[in-house]
Design a protein around this motif. Structure first.
Motif, PDB file in Angstrom:
ATOM      1  N   GLY A 284       0.796  -1.225   0.000  1.00  0.00           N
ATOM      2  CA  GLY A 284       0.000   0.000   0.000  1.00  0.00           C
ATOM      3  C   GLY A 284       0.823   1.267   0.000  1.00  0.00           C
ATOM      4  O   GLY A 284       0.270   2.368  -0.036  1.00  0.00           O
ATOM      5  N   LYS A 285       2.158   1.150   0.066  1.00  0.00           N
ATOM      6  CA  LYS A 285       3.035   2.319   0.025  1.00  0.00           C
ATOM      7  C   LYS A 285       3.789   2.345  -1.303  1.00  0.00           C
ATOM      8  O   LYS A 285       3.946   1.322  -1.972  1.00  0.00           O
ATOM      9  CB  LYS A 285       4.030   2.301   1.180  1.00  0.00           C
ATOM     10  N   LEU A 286       4.254   3.533  -1.658  1.00  0.00           N
ATOM     11  CA  LEU A 286       4.991   3.724  -2.905  1.00  0.00           C
ATOM     12  C   LEU A 286       6.308   4.449  -2.616  1.00  0.00           C
ATOM     13  O   LEU A 286       6.454   5.087  -1.564  1.00  0.00           O
ATOM     14  CB  LEU A 286       4.173   4.563  -3.889  1.00  0.00           C
ATOM     15  N   PRO A 287       7.253   4.387  -3.544  1.00  0.00           N
ATOM     16  CA  PRO A 287       8.461   5.205  -3.378  1.00  0.00           C
ATOM     17  C   PRO A 287       8.098   6.686  -3.489  1.00  0.00           C
ATOM     18  O   PRO A 287       7.101   7.059  -4.097  1.00  0.00           O
ATOM     19  CB  PRO A 287       9.350   4.789  -4.565  1.00  0.00           C
ATOM     20  N   GLY A 288       8.923   7.540  -2.894  1.00  0.00           N
ATOM     21  CA  GLY A 288       8.766   8.976  -3.086  1.00  0.00           C
ATOM     22  C   GLY A 288       9.051   9.344  -4.540  1.00  0.00           C
ATOM     23  O   GLY A 288       9.625   8.552  -5.299  1.00  0.00           O
ATOM     24  N   LEU A 289       8.672  10.551  -4.899  1.00  0.00           N
ATOM     25  CA  LEU A 289       8.834  11.022  -6.277  1.00  0.00           C
ATOM     26  C   LEU A 289       9.413  12.430  -6.264  1.00  0.00           C
ATOM     27  O   LEU A 289       9.042  13.256  -5.427  1.00  0.00           O
ATOM     28  CB  LEU A 289       7.474  11.037  -6.983  1.00  0.00           C
ATOM     29  N   TYR A 290      10.325  12.703  -7.193  1.00  0.00           N
ATOM     30  CA  TYR A 290      10.786  14.075  -7.371  1.00  0.00           C
ATOM     31  C   TYR A 290      10.997  14.351  -8.850  1.00  0.00           C
ATOM     32  O   TYR A 290      11.225  13.440  -9.645  1.00  0.00           O
ATOM     33  CB  TYR A 290      12.052  14.368  -6.570  1.00  0.00           C
ATOM     34  N   THR A 291      10.863  15.629  -9.205  1.00  0.00           N
ATOM     35  CA  THR A 291      11.070  16.044 -10.584  1.00  0.00           C
ATOM     36  C   THR A 291      12.220  17.038 -10.661  1.00  0.00           C
ATOM     37  O   THR A 291      12.482  17.785  -9.721  1.00  0.00           O
ATOM     38  CB  THR A 291       9.807  16.694 -11.177  1.00  0.00           C
ATOM     39  N   ILE A 292      12.904  17.009 -11.790  1.00  0.00           N
ATOM     40  CA  ILE A 292      13.964  17.977 -12.080  1.00  0.00           C
ATOM     41  C   ILE A 292      13.545  18.748 -13.323  1.00  0.00           C
ATOM     42  O   ILE A 292      13.353  18.173 -14.388  1.00  0.00           O
ATOM     43  CB  ILE A 292      15.308  17.291 -12.337  1.00  0.00           C
ATOM     44  N   GLU A 293      13.379  20.046 -13.150  1.00  0.00           N
ATOM     45  CA  GLU A 293      12.982  20.914 -14.262  1.00  0.00           C
ATOM     46  C   GLU A 293      14.120  21.886 -14.562  1.00  0.00           C
ATOM     47  O   GLU A 293      14.620  22.574 -13.672  1.00  0.00           O
ATOM     48  CB  GLU A 293      11.722  21.690 -13.878  1.00  0.00           C
ATOM     49  N   ASN A 294      14.558  21.905 -15.803  1.00  0.00           N
ATOM     50  CA  ASN A 294      15.621  22.829 -16.217  1.00  0.00           C
ATOM     51  C   ASN A 294      15.012  24.160 -16.629  1.00  0.00           C
ATOM     52  O   ASN A 294      14.159  24.219 -17.514  1.00  0.00           O
ATOM     53  CB  ASN A 294      16.426  22.244 -17.383  1.00  0.00           C
TER      54      ASN A 294
END
Length: 321
Positions: free
Chosen positions: A88-98
């Motif tokens: 029921g849990k997921l990995p964290g998520l992050y984005t990189i925007e240039n």
């Protein structure tokens, strides 16, 4: 010759969080990968010392993203037996925007990640018991910062237990203000972490931000660490190199010349990996810092946190032994 180098491989474990990474423009084409400060260090450590198989301690879900991460880590020689699963849990998520001017903008979604629940997992206690057989455990201030406060105590108690069993604790503050309610709370918690550390691998800029200081002399930073009980201290100074301090002695390992810096991402993580690789071979602190500088210089000449394997080089090959 490499065959002339004989040493007992140390057992090293790394505790932290790895997240899904999306890189590119919003609602445009984005590349998918994964990343995290501690995972970067574990991966480079595995590449530098073939056969060490450093263990990564974290929690993931049972989704396809989590499965892909585990498989990739195994392919890199990382021991995944302590990667716990939380349904029921997921990995964290992050984005990189240039941005148009070339700067990077980061956005994070990690408040409900599996790694935040690591210390509450029913198997975490047995993991701690298994880690008593290790030589060293490495973690960062980010590892501590993402945990709810009650779980921070659980982690610190686990580290205390390991230290009592003779396991060395290595720490990098990796201070990220956005992860803490205030700098004073960050100081308090990271201070507790330092009090359990045998080795501190810190960045001068991070320590200044943590204390609201500016351009603190490295010996002052090291003295503060020693006052909290840290035996071996390294203060990373970017292109200048690193200052080391232990048992009343200190010295400077000059940085490597870099003609063109492409991306400083994971430079500090790579330094820590090479330092610990050299430490695992029984080298003195100035030698450990030398190899830390050398790998960090390689990494920042490439885009991204993880450079191609061909450019990493095994530590024994770099040393020409």
């Amino acid at each position: 010759m490499a065959s002339s180098l004989t040493f007992k491989k140390k057992k090293v474990a790394v505790i932290g969080e790895c997240m899904i990474e999306l890189s590119g423009q919003p609602f445009g084409q984005q590349a998918q990968y994964f990343g995290g400060d501690t995972l970067n260090t574990a991966l480079y450590l595995s590449r530098l010392v073939p056969g060490m198989n450093p263990a990564y301690v974290t929690a993931l879900g049972n989704d396809n993203y989590s499965r892909y991460m585990r498989q990739s880590w195994l392919q890199e020689g990382i021991d995944t037996q302590f990667v716990l699963t939380l349904d029921g849990k997921l990995p964290g998520l992050y984005t990189i925007e240039n941005t148009p001017c070339g700067e990077k903008s980061f956005h994070y979604w990690r408040n409900d990640s599996a790694a935040r629940c690591l210390c509450r997992h029913e198997l975490f206690g047995s993991v701690v018991d298994d880690l008593k057989a290790f030589d060293l455990v490495y973690l960062t201030g980010i590892t501590l910062a993402i945990l709810p406060d009650p779980d921070k105590y659980l982690l610190l108690r686990a580290l205390e237990t390991l230290q009592e069993e003779g396991v060395k604790i290595a720490v990098d503050s990796n201070y990220r203000p956005a992860l803490w309610p205030s700098s004073s709370l960050a100081c308090e918690w990271i201070g507790k972490l330092y009090q359990l550390a045998d080795i501190a691998l810190v960045t001068a800029d991070d320590e200044d931000r943590l204390l609201g200081m500016h351009d603190s002399p490295p010996p002052i930073i090291a003295k503060r660490m020693h006052s909290m009980g840290v035996k071996q201290v390294v203060v990373k100074l970017g292109q200048e190199g690193a200052m080391w301090s232990q048992y009343g002695l200190n010295g400077m390992a000059r940085g490597n010349k870099v003609d063109r810096v492409m991306d400083t991402t994971a430079g500090g993580d790579a330094f820590n990996a090479a330092f610990l690789a050299a430490w695992s071979m029984g080298m003195e602190m100035h030698e450990c810092c030398h190899w830390g500088n050398k790998l960090a210089a390689r990494v920042i000449q490439h885009k991204g946190a993880i450079i191609p394997r061909d450019y990493t080089g095994y530590l024994t090959e770099l040393m020409n032994v």
